[in-house]
Design an enzyme around this catalytic site. Structure first.
Site, short mmCIF file in Angstrom:
data_model
loop_
_atom_site.label_atom_id
_atom_site.label_comp_id
_atom_site.label_asym_id
_atom_site.label_seq_id
_atom_site.Cartn_x
_atom_site.Cartn_y
_atom_site.Cartn_z
N GLU A 37 -0.62 8.03 9.05
CA GLU A 37 -0.64 7.34 7.76
C GLU A 37 -1.64 6.19 7.75
O GLU A 37 -2.29 5.94 6.75
CB GLU A 37 0.77 6.81 7.41
CG GLU A 37 1.76 7.91 7.05
CD GLU A 37 1.30 8.75 5.86
OE1 GLU A 37 0.58 8.24 4.99
OE2 GLU A 37 1.63 9.95 5.82
N TYR A 120 3.03 1.40 0.40
CA TYR A 120 2.77 2.84 0.42
C TYR A 120 3.03 3.41 1.83
O TYR A 120 3.75 4.40 1.99
CB TYR A 120 1.32 3.13 -0.02
CG TYR A 120 0.81 4.41 0.56
CD1 TYR A 120 1.26 5.62 0.05
CD2 TYR A 120 -0.05 4.42 1.65
CE1 TYR A 120 0.86 6.81 0.61
CE2 TYR A 120 -0.45 5.61 2.22
CZ TYR A 120 0.00 6.81 1.69
OH TYR A 120 -0.38 7.98 2.26
N ASP A 138 0.40 7.15 -3.75
CA ASP A 138 -1.00 6.95 -3.35
C ASP A 138 -1.89 7.57 -4.43
O ASP A 138 -1.39 8.00 -5.49
CB ASP A 138 -1.27 7.58 -1.97
CG ASP A 138 -1.28 9.10 -2.01
OD1 ASP A 138 -0.82 9.69 -3.02
OD2 ASP A 138 -1.75 9.72 -1.04
#
Ligand code: SF4
Length: 359
Positions: A37, A120, A138
């Site tokens: 991520e 996020y 996102d």
């Protein structure tokens, strides 16, 4: 009005058949999910995948990452850009290693408190690694949801951002938030793409307002960005009598901190590039230099500005270099340059210097 009744079912059915075989999907280790991520924050999947493999081979566990030096971490990250991500991950790994025994924290709030983790990323890790009901929003998710719901407003505005966040929260599959979030991001990345969405292959087509009203080219609407500045940068490659080159370590708290570079800086109005080199090296190293020749010029783009970098060979005519604007200085042979982490533009200079040596 769009229909949301079968949204998650259709999306998940599609995902289980069409998901890409990505290196971080081979493991449910939260460290790997976290790493992927972070890498994907500013990097495309195909670019991040080889770095992910390389990084996890070098640091297979959070403890390994925590024990590494910043130099070692940046060497593995070099080329991916946005180096603050690597420095923050390294800091976070030390926290996880000492305060959580090497296991990723398992609440959204604790994950969010780690260096380099925003809402996020925290939502992605919490949902994918721990099955917690947090919706990821996102760029891919924004594109799918605004098109599906037919939101025509400017996605840079607070009101549209809030509407997207609210909708993402409402639609989240609370039984299966990890797969659901990945499915939505995957659909945005592979089918509902920015320029030519493949609506014919989309599992959400039946309820999609943008498709039904032929507005996929207009949604999401983004007001134009301000023009980004373009700077002329001149740097000095100082060579001493032994043929060694002087490089400087950027301060930790600066942009590209922890990486090495050739000293130099921004050209001022009315100044020639050679004057810039002499002035900058006086300011940064407290030495007077003679510019002995032009070496190369290159263009590079950062997120908020572009540069043209001009590199000149120099020789010190007065003074002993001091690290006035850097953490430390080092004299290195050309064949040692590969052992230091450099930002991309400076790395291109080192590669040219090394290949020049062999020509
Ligand atoms: Fe995107 Fe087309 Fe699917 Fe609508 S139908 S979500 S525009 S790919």
């Amino acid at each position: 009005m769009p229909s949301y009744s079968d949204f998650d079912r259709d999306l998940l059915n599609w995902y289980y058949i069409n998901r890409r075989d990505l290196p971080w999907r081979k493991s449910s280790d939260p460290y790997f999910i976290w790493l992927s991520e972070i890498m994907l924050q500013q990097t495309r999947v195909d670019q991040a995948a080889p770095y992910f493999e390389r990084f996890t081979a070098a640091f297979p566990t959070v403890h390994d990452l925590a024990k590494a030096t910043q130099h070692e971490v940046l060497m593995q990250w070099e080329g991916l850009g946005y180096y603050t991500r690597a420095r923050n991950m390294h800091r976070a790994a030390k926290i996880i290693s000492t305060e959580y025994g090497g296991s990723m924290p398992d609440t959204y709030e604790e994950i969010l408190a780690l260096p380099g983790v925003g809402p996020y990323t925290a939502a992605a890790i919490a949902s994918i690694a721990h099955g917690l009901p947090h919706a990821v929003v996102d760029g891919n998710v924004i594109r799918v949801l605004t098109r599906y719901a037919g939101m025509v407003g400017d996605v840079r505005t607070t009101s549209v951002k809030k509407a997207v966040n609210d909708l993402a929260g409402e639609l989240l599959d609370r039984q299966n938030p990890g797969d659901y979030n990945q499915a939505l991001m995957e659909l945005g990345a592979t089918v509902c793409t920015p320029r030519s969405p493949d609506c014919g292959s989309c599992p959400l087509q039946a309820g999609c307002v943008a498709f039904k009203t032929a507005m996929t080219g207009d949604i999401p609407y983004k007001s134009p960005k301000k023009q980004i500045p373009h700077h002329q940068i001149a740097v000095g490659i100082i060579v001493n009598e032994e043929g060694k080159l002087l490089i400087a370590l950027r301060p930790d708290n600066a942009m590209l901190g922890g990486l090495w570079e050739f000293p130099g800086g921004k050209k001022r109005d009315g100044e020639s590039l050679e004057e810039t080199v002499r002035r900058e090296l006086k300011e940064e190293l407290n030495v007077d230099v003679e510019v002995t020749g032009f070496f190369m010029k290159l263009n590079h783009a950062y997120s908020h500005f572009r540069i043209t970098l001009h590199a000149y060979f120099c020789r010190i005519v007065r003074g002993e270099p001091q690290p006035a604007a850097s953490e430390q200085l080092a004299w290195v042979r050309r064949d040692q340059l590969a052992g230091y982490p450099f930002p991309k533009a400076n790395r291109r200079i080192t590669l040219a210097l090394i290949s020049e040596k062999h020509n």
